[in-house]
Design an enzyme around this catalytic site. Structure first.
Site, PDB file in Angstrom:
ATOM      1  N   ASP A  86       0.835  -1.200   0.000  1.00  0.00           N
ATOM      2  CA  ASP A  86       0.000   0.000   0.000  1.00  0.00           C
ATOM      3  C   ASP A  86       0.873   1.256   0.000  1.00  0.00           C
ATOM      4  O   ASP A  86       1.770   1.402   0.849  1.00  0.00           O
ATOM      5  CB  ASP A  86      -0.863  -0.043   1.272  1.00  0.00           C
ATOM      6  CG  ASP A  86      -1.959   1.004   1.265  1.00  0.00           C
ATOM      7  OD1 ASP A  86      -2.936   0.811   0.509  1.00  0.00           O
ATOM      8  OD2 ASP A  86      -1.830   1.991   2.011  1.00  0.00           O
ATOM      9  N   GLU A 115       1.463  -0.588  -5.040  1.00  0.00           N
ATOM     10  CA  GLU A 115       0.253   0.208  -5.239  1.00  0.00           C
ATOM     11  C   GLU A 115       0.608   1.684  -5.157  1.00  0.00           C
ATOM     12  O   GLU A 115       0.394   2.331  -4.140  1.00  0.00           O
ATOM     13  CB  GLU A 115      -0.815  -0.142  -4.189  1.00  0.00           C
ATOM     14  CG  GLU A 115      -2.167   0.505  -4.472  1.00  0.00           C
ATOM     15  CD  GLU A 115      -2.544   1.641  -3.517  1.00  0.00           C
ATOM     16  OE1 GLU A 115      -3.641   2.192  -3.694  1.00  0.00           O
ATOM     17  OE2 GLU A 115      -1.768   1.982  -2.601  1.00  0.00           O
TER      18      GLU A 115
END
Lengths: 661, 661
Positions: free
Chosen positions: A379, A408
């Site tokens: 993330d 990401e």
């Protein structure tokens, strides 16, 4: 003059692939080849020879010949068979025997007296003999003797030009003054799933009985649903205890009511942190059960690595120095001024205690590797220090070379590139916002034909829990189908966030927002998996087509073909080895029927201009007989906005009956 | 984890200029600037600062700030003032104060409570104070005190955003975790003549009384003729004793008759080698007289360095191991099989005695430097080892940084590039064979806008003693004029081989040949310098225009402008500092009048669309009043096939009277 021998006359430069002067490795998967090009030349007119060298880390160099292309450009190739690190470099030298033989051809053709030249050749063969042993040495010595012997000038000239003499001599060149390329370039070799895979993202808490918090066991009970669509990777948002302090309510409201589920990305509570499991999802045992049930169905589970903490995370008490402190003594929450995210504490990568911090963060991943997790979706990696990733991923891959890391990062292009260079196996891309033909062609040409393709592997997502793009909001079901097929065929790796995707959930929080209304990030959802409009079956057909067609297993062969209608896009992928060819034609306008003429690059897809071929739509099952490069297509978005063609060539059987294979 | 501090978060990459990963230096001349670009960024959202560092060899680093452009690209610039070597690199860091101030602006605008943020700012100013001394330290400490003092929140907020606070704080950043770019890149700085000069090549032996072998004294007597055309460099083919063995006769015939002059490139006889003078040209004293007379007229003498020997060269007897030997004991003559050049022995750069050989070859150049020669035109450098050039030129420039080396290599592009990288100051180019608009635009765009411009300085020759191009053979006098102006304006450095050029000598040895009939390479010529058709006066005007217009002193500003006629080419050069603009329009068809419309890129030449401007033809002296980008031209090759326009802008005087300057 220095003591070094400066007589190395061959220049080796312009080596490709080579990323940032060799600062970063290139990426391949097992079984893939590495095609290396370089400018190789010397002064003057002497012939040059060159070899490509490669080795597995810890192994011995293996040589293979390089061949000239044009304009002093050479190429060579090797295949990487095992995971881990390989090295490659180049060596080139002025080749006296090759030069002599090339000149002999001209001399003999011109009818010159070659008496002395034959002696030169004999001397060169003598030297080869000295570098050879056994039979070849004896053979070379015999030929040298014959060249300077008392045979006729004609028979000796003939011998001097014989292919077999050249072939044996070429094995024993004088490489004392060879030039070795100054760098040993690195290949990181991953397993094939780093290149090819279909991802499905789901929130486990929404998969329980109505009104109840879903668990790993509930997800396990639905694995057949996911597997029946043909996915390879089941990706779960963070599964760790969710913090209570400043917990967000539905639709990201600042105050949560008792019972609100909170965001899984607000990690950490009294019940634990990044190595713990949110109690409402089940136990570690339940988790391991889910993993093994997924594996049984040919799917891997990917976990989310989000290096940030809720104020309740155990790190906050145990390691306050891992966070930035404000002058009033409080810990600095996340901010994007003037916005404040008080439920999230960012980790301070520049902490004075950074060594212990970085070790602990790495240990989060090795902990889950110990639970048989080998894929991590990371993330917002772009808000953590690049050197951390390069170090952590490098260290982990030393012990676990099968680990796959998906970055990401939706941010500036150079930042995204840097994360890929630093070691991420795959990267989210701008695909989500590339909708027009011009945008798609430009972006994917960059990703698949420039140097970027050697370090960045795209993973294409038409939607994510954070992003409901406007194209889906306004285009409805045809838009979902088009974006699904584009993602699944432009990208060997792609993923969807479901069931929002297959159920065509396309209501934004408010006009102009890319957030979902009643986003699953902040609440438990109920999904009607039996919805008759579900794209479940179509997704299953798309993923089956992906598996069955090797052309779709890689992005390097992607090629766009012109269509005389701006709303229609056409591209192909080909697999050299099998001859498999996929041709996609998509109508990018979800509202209207469009028609146009394709101008196929037949050479790129391995076809003659004169032979008819069949294109077989793997989604609609229609078949069309085409000839030559110019062909007509028409796509009605209300029926099916895309053709996913497999190209079938005419085959003549023994019984003289033609069919298309 | 290793002991190194990995917390350096800034990435610096994509640095330009940088040749082959810094393997080779870039080139500049004294007074020129080096504009450096790089991608500079960090993870996350912190503000970054960066400086460009440069130093002269042996000097201290000088820093100048770099500024962001767009998309994480930054730029900086420095000027090189002295000959020799400079170094440059980059340093970047995460800038806490800059980040804080940027965020303060947003917080104050949003009306947030900034009480704690002011304390953060005070702490950052405290840290700056610790890195400062004297007045700035006191000032910073005072501001820090005010920020955390008991003044109103409003006044302290105001202080926090003050430009002067930011300016002083920016001088004392925390660079402990700064990233220094890994390479120190090199600039070789030459004198301006390496960039800008007009060359004139002549064979001294043809400048004597009719029927007599010309001498240095004869050339000295004609120096005013050359100087009156405005040339800067007088280049002489080899002036050394010419060998007798296998001497070539007129038109390169294999047998010479007694009295035939021979080729000056067949160097060496009993009378000496590369450090001796051909007796028929005069004495060393005569040579030195010629050099000083040329210098008196503002011209330098350039000598030819041709590392090859006639069979009579003293090296052959004294150092037989500096040549390759054939199996029959004879020395290997030059060959391009099946062609043989028995009057030339190539030097064996791979000789076992290479150290002594290379030293001797280098000493040839330093010998002539001792005779006040500082420019060398090197014959066929591409048939000698690249490492020799890199070493020899590097060594010579250490002691004599004003030495200029012109590479006479007409060969494959990468070989020509390599010679330039290895150290040659200037390079012959393919200009000689680039005749159509498409060819010229493509080639000069590559030379002047890509990375090539940082290591290769073109020197353009419309003819040489070896090359009478077909364009001149068939195009006659208009072709000579066009090619002269193209060479003199496309290239800040150019040259002609005269008087063959100004007398438009265009008869080839035979159809299809690029050799001159009765080439001066093999015989003494008589030239009629009084020929009324001579281009002498036009050449003088062209060279005067070159001197007077700084736009023509460099190639970096070259820009092509579209013309709607394939036979008309248009381009500009501009000098930023003076605002000087030159616009050339040439008719490439020597036979017919052509007309067309130019589409000028006004921005590139610094003009508004609305203001009239004058173009003044420096050759024909005509003046045209133009407005805007679209303008008409017509060129009759029988009158003058080119416009060499100086652009004159309208100037309003004090007396309100407009004129064009």
């Amino acid at each position: 003059m220095a003591a070094m021998d400066r007589r190395r006359r061959v220049i080796i430069e312009g080596v490709k692939p080579e990323i940032d002067c060799g600062r970063f490795p290139i990426k391949r998967t097992t079984g893939e080849s590495v095609r290396v090009e370089a400018d190789i030349f010397a002064d003057g007119h002497d012939a040059v020879s060159a070899v490509l060298l490669h080795k597995r880390e810890g192994g011995d160099w293996v040589e293979s010949p390089m061949m000239p292309l044009v304009n002093d450009r050479w190429e060579g190739e090797f295949t990487v068979q095992q995971m881990g690190r390989y090295f490659y470099t180049i060596e080139g030298w002025v080749d006296s025997f090759k030069t002599w033989r090339r000149d002999m051809v001209k001399r003999v053709q011109a009818g010159q007296d070659v008496t002395v030249d034959l002696l030169t050749g004999a001397k060169l063969l003598d030297e080869c003999t000295g570098r050879a042993t056994g039979d070849p040495a004896a053979q070379l010595a015999q030929w040298a003797g014959e060249l300077r012997g008392d045979g006729s000038l004609e028979s000796r000239s003939e011998l001097s030009l014989r292919e077999d003499v050249a072939a044996v001599a070429s094995l024993y060149p004088d490489r004392r003054l060879a030039t070795r390329y100054a760098k040993e370039l690195v290949v990181v070799v991953d397993r094939p799933k780093a290149r090819f895979g279909a991802w499905y993202e789901l929130f486990p808490r929404s998969w329980g009985e109505p009104g109840k918090h879903g668990t790993f066991r509930d997800v396990a009970a639905h694995l057949d649903y996911v597997a029946s669509m043909g996915f390879d990777v089941l990706y779960l948002p963070p599964i760790h205890p969710i913090g209570d302090a400043f917990r967000k309510g539905p639709n990201n409201s600042v105050t949560a009511n008792p019972g609100d589920a909170g965001s899984p990305w607000a990690i950490g509570s009294e019940e634990g942190g990044h190595k713990s499991i949110h109690p409402q999802l089940g136990t570690m045992e339940d988790f391991e059960y889910l993993v093994s049930e997924a594996n049984r169905r040919g799917m891997e589970v990917a976990l989310d690595i989000a290096y940030q903490c809720s104020p309740d995370h155990p790190y906050v008490k145990e390691h306050p120095d891992w966070f930035r402190r404000r002058p009033d003594g409080s810990i600095q929450y996340a901010e994007n001024p003037p916005k404040k995210y008080q439920d999230i504490y960012p980790i301070e990568f520049e902490s004075e205690d950074w060594r212990a911090l970085w070790d602990e963060l790495k240990s989060v991943m090795t902990f889950w590797i110990g639970k048989r997790i080998h894929i991590f979706r990371v993330d917002n990696p772009h808000t953590k220090a690049f050197p951390f990733w390069e170090w952590a991923i490098g260290e982990i891959k030393k012990d676990y070379p099968d680990t796959i890391f998906l970055a990401e990062a939706f941010t500036r292009p150079k930042v995204m590139y840097q994360l890929a260079k630093a070691g991420f196996s795959q990267s989210y891309t701008y695909f989500t916002w590339r909708n027009t033909k011009e945008e798609i062609v430009e972006y994917f040409t960059t990703l698949t034909t420039t140097g970027v393709r050697d370090f960045l592997r795209p993973n294409l997502w038409p939607n994510t829990p954070d992003i409901l793009p406007e194209y889906l909001q306004f285009g409805g079901r045809p838009a979902f189908i088009t974006r699904l097929v584009l993602a699944a065929t432009l990208g060997a790796s792609y993923g969807i966030y479901g069931p929002a995707f297959e159920l065509s959930d396309n209501t934004p929080r408010q006009p102009g927002s890319e957030e979902y209304l009643n986003s699953e990030k902040y609440e438990i959802k109920q999904w009607n998996l039996q919805d008759p409009w579900s794209l479940h079956d179509l997704i299953a057909r798309v993923n089956a087509a992906r598996r069955e067609n090797p052309a779709l297993h890689s992005d390097r062969s992607l090629r766009f073909h012109p269509v005389d209608n701006e709303k229609l896009i056409c591209y192909s992928k080909t697999d050299q080895e099998s001859g498999n060819v996929i041709l996609v034609v998509a109508n990018l306008d979800p509202n209207y029927t469009h028609a146009g003429w394709l101008q196929l690059d037949l050479k790129a897809i391995g076809l003659d201009a004169d032979h008819p071929f069949q294109v077989h739509d793997l989604l609609g099952d229609s078949r069309h007989l085409w000839t030559g490069s110019r062909n007509y297509v028409q796509l009605d978005p209300k029926l099916l906005p895309v053709h996913l063609f497999r190209l079938r060539r005419k085959v003549r059987t023994e019984r003289d009956f033609d069919y298309f294979l």
